[in-house]
Design a protein around this motif. Structure first.
Motif, PDB file in Angstrom:
ATOM      1  N   THR A 118      10.849  -4.989  -0.959  1.00  0.00           N
ATOM      2  CA  THR A 118      10.397  -6.169  -2.197  1.00  0.00           C
ATOM      3  C   THR A 118       8.728  -6.168  -2.564  1.00  0.00           C
ATOM      4  O   THR A 118       8.583  -7.091  -3.770  1.00  0.00           O
ATOM      5  N   ASP A 119       7.970  -5.448  -2.696  1.00  0.00           N
ATOM      6  CA  ASP A 119       6.871  -5.606  -3.161  1.00  0.00           C
ATOM      7  C   ASP A 119       6.103  -4.054  -3.451  1.00  0.00           C
ATOM      8  O   ASP A 119       5.722  -3.737  -3.590  1.00  0.00           O
ATOM      9  N   GLY A 120       7.068  -3.364  -4.495  1.00  0.00           N
ATOM     10  CA  GLY A 120       6.675  -2.447  -5.139  1.00  0.00           C
ATOM     11  C   GLY A 120       6.869  -0.911  -4.073  1.00  0.00           C
ATOM     12  O   GLY A 120       6.205   0.172  -5.041  1.00  0.00           O
ATOM     13  N   THR A 121       7.422  -0.316  -3.045  1.00  0.00           N
ATOM     14  CA  THR A 121       7.654  -0.043  -2.220  1.00  0.00           C
ATOM     15  C   THR A 121       7.738   1.380  -2.748  1.00  0.00           C
ATOM     16  O   THR A 121       6.574   2.705  -2.347  1.00  0.00           O
ATOM     17  N   GLY A 122       8.613   1.242  -3.155  1.00  0.00           N
ATOM     18  CA  GLY A 122       9.355   2.666  -4.318  1.00  0.00           C
ATOM     19  C   GLY A 122       8.587   3.210  -5.683  1.00  0.00           C
ATOM     20  O   GLY A 122       8.278   4.449  -5.898  1.00  0.00           O
TER      21      GLY A 122
END
Length: 439
Positions: A118-122
Motif C-alpha cells: 500500500t506504499d507504492g512499492t510496485g
C-alpha cells in the motif's frame, strides 16, 4: 526494609547466577566459533575458494541426476518478494541496475513481487529502469490459505522467471558488483544445489547497534556446525536475505510448497533440501553485499519477535538453548544488583563476578561489532542489549506457549511451520488475477 531483607534472602546464594554467567560466556564463545567456521565467499575472480563444507546425502543422487556443478555462465533469475518495501527497495534496485548489463556478473531476468503493498512499492520498482526487471502485483486474495505472504510471493516470482538458478533476495539488501557472480562461482566450485550467504549488517541507529550484533551472537549460540555438516542430522541454516538455488532442484521439491506456512522459511527450506540429500552450504558474504534489516526499536521488536516465535514453536530445544545462553549473557546486572544488596566479603565476591561477566561479554562481543562495523565501545553496553533481547524473547515465549500467534507485515499467523508433512510436489500456476508489467 522488609523488601530489602526479602531480596537478600532470595539472592543469598549466588551459585545459580554465576553458573548462568559462565554458561552465557561459553555460549558467546561458541557463537563466534560457529560463525567463523562458515566459509568466506570471495569475489568470482578472487582466485582462492574457501574449503568445501557442503552437505551431502543419498536422495539427491537418486533424483534424476539433478545434482552437479553449475555450468560456467549459468543464468540467474532474481526474485524479490516485497510487501510495503518502498523505503528499502531503492538501494537494491540501484545495485541491480549497476550489474544488469554485465554478462559475467549480471542476471538473466529479475522480478519484484509486489505483495499487496500500500506504499507504492510496485510503482517504485517500475520506475527504477532496471533492464530485464518485471513487476508482479499480488492482491490479498491471491494468497492461498495456509501460506505465509513471503513464501507465496517467492513461489509466484520463481514461476515468472526463466533462469537456471533462482536468487531470492530480501528487499533491504544492497548487492555489490561481484555478489551474484561470486555466489554462483562458489556454488559451481563446490558442486552445490543451493547456497545462502550471511551479509554485512548495516547498523545506523543506536538500537540497531545495540541489538543486531547481540541478536546474531545469540542466534549462532544455538547453531552447531558439526551437526550442520553431518548428513544424518536435520540441522541446517539458510539466511533468507540471500538464497541461491538451482531451478531444477527448486522444482523437484515443489518450490516453497513444503514450507508454505513457515514464518522462518529460510531455515525450513534448508532442512527440506538437506533431508532430500541435496548439496547445500551457507557462507559469509560480508564483502559482497550488505543489508539494513531494521530502522527502529519497534521494527526490531517485531522482526526478532517473529523469528523467536518461529524457533520456539518449531524447535523448542534450540529455543531453550538460546534463551539460556541469553539469560547467562545478561547476568551482569543481576550480579551487580546482588552485590549492592550484600555486605562484606559476599559483596566483594558478587561485585567481582559481575565485573568479570561484564568484561568477558564485552570481549566476546567485539568480533560481532567488527563484522557489523559498530564502534568497539558499544561492547560495554551489552547488559542493555541482553535486557532488551530478553524482553523480546519473553514476549515471544508467551505468544508461543499461549498460541497467540505473531503479526508480520500486517498479517497474523498462528501456525508457523509445516515441518513433518508428507512431501508433495504440486504444480502451482500464477494466480489468474496477477497483473504483470515490464519495468
Amino acid at each position: 526494609m522488609n523488601v530489602l531483607r526479602l531480596l537478600r534472602r532470595i539472592f543469598a546464594d549466588p551459585t545459580l547466577p554465576v553458573v548462568l554467567a559462565a554458561y552465557g560466556a561459553w555460549g558467546a564463545w561458541r557463537a563466534t566459533r560457529s560463525y567463523r567456521s562458515l566459509p568466506i565467499v570471495p569475489a568470482a575472480d578472487g582466485g582462492h575458494v574457501a574449503p568445501l563444507t557442503a552437505q551431502q546425502g543419498g536422495e539427491g543422487r537418486r533424483n534424476g541426476g539433478l545434482k552437479g556443478a553449475a555450468a560456467p555462465g549459468a543464468t540467474v533469475s532474481v526474485v524479490i518478494p516485497a510487501r510495503d518495501e518502498a523505503h528499502n527497495l531503492g538501494n537494491l534496485l540501484s545495485s541491480l541496475r549497476v550489474i544488469a548489463g554485465d554478462p559475467e556478473r549480471g542476471f538473466l531476468d529479475a522480478v519484484v513481487v509486489d505483495d499487496a503493498s500500500t506504499d507504492g512499492t510496485g510503482d517504485l520498482a517500475r520506475r527504477a529502469q532496471v533492464p530485464s526487471l518485471s513487476v508482479v502485483r499480488l492482491e490479498e486474495a491471491d494468497k492461498p490459505g495456509g501460506w505465509v505472504g513471503k513464501t507465496n510471493a517467492c513461489q509466484v516470482g520463481a514461476a515468472a522467471t526463466a533462469g537456471e538458478w533462482l536468487l531470492f533476495l530480501d528487499a533491504d539488501v544492497t548487492l555489490g558488483p561481484e555478489a551474484i557472480a561470486g555466489a554462483l562461482a562458489f556454488a559451481h566450485a563446490h558442486r552445490l544445489d543451493a547456497f545462502s550467504m550471511f551479509l554485512r549488517q548495516r547498523c545506523e541507529t543506536l538500537w540497531e547497534r545495540l541489538l543486531l550484533p547481540y541478536a546474531f551472537q545469540q542466534f549462532f549460540a544455538g547453531v552447531d556446525p558439526r551437526r550442520m555438516r553431518d548428513p544424518l542430522s536435520d540441522e541446517a541454516v539458510f539466511n533468507g536475505q540471500f538464497i541461491l538455488i538451482r531451478r531444477a532442484v527448486y522444482d523437484a521439491i515443489g518450490g516453497h510448497y513444503l514450507v508454505r506456512a513457515d514464518v522462518a522459511e529460510d531455515v525450513a527450506i534448508a532442512r527440506v533440501l538437506k533431508a532430500r540429500g541435496y548439496r547445500i552450504d551457507v557462507g559469509r558474504g560480508e564483502a559482497l553485499a550488505d543489508v539494513r534489516m531494521y530502522r527502529s526499536f519497534a521494527s526490531i521488536r517485531r522482526g526478532f519477535g517473529k523469528n523467536a516465535y518461529a524457533i520456539l514453536a518449531d524447535e523448542p530445544v534450540r529455543g531453550i538453548q538460546v534463551a539460556a545462553a541469553s539469560t547467562g549473557a545478561g547476568m551482569t546486572l543481576p550480579l551487580l544488583g546482588m552485590a549492592a544488596l550484600a555486605s562484606g566479603r559476599t559483596r566483594t565476591a558478587l561485585a567481582l563476578a559481575g565485573a568479570v561477566s561484564w568484561a568477558t561479554q564485552a570481549v566476546l562481543m567485539r568480533p560481532w561489532l567488527r563484522a557489523f562495523v559498530v564502534p568497539n565501545g558499544d561492547a560495554f553496553l551489552h547488559p542493555v542489549s541482553a535486557l532488551a533481547f530478553q524482553v523480546i524473547g519473553m514476549e515471544s515465549m508467551v505468544r508461543s506457549v499461549g498460541r497467540l500467534g505473531v503479526s508480520w507485515k500486517g498479517r497474523r499467523y498462528i501456525e508457523v511451520s509445516t515441518r513433518g508433512e508428507t512431501p508433495l510436489h504440486p504444480q502451482i500456476p500464477l494466480p489468474s488475477s496477477i497483473h504483470r508489467r515490464d519495468g
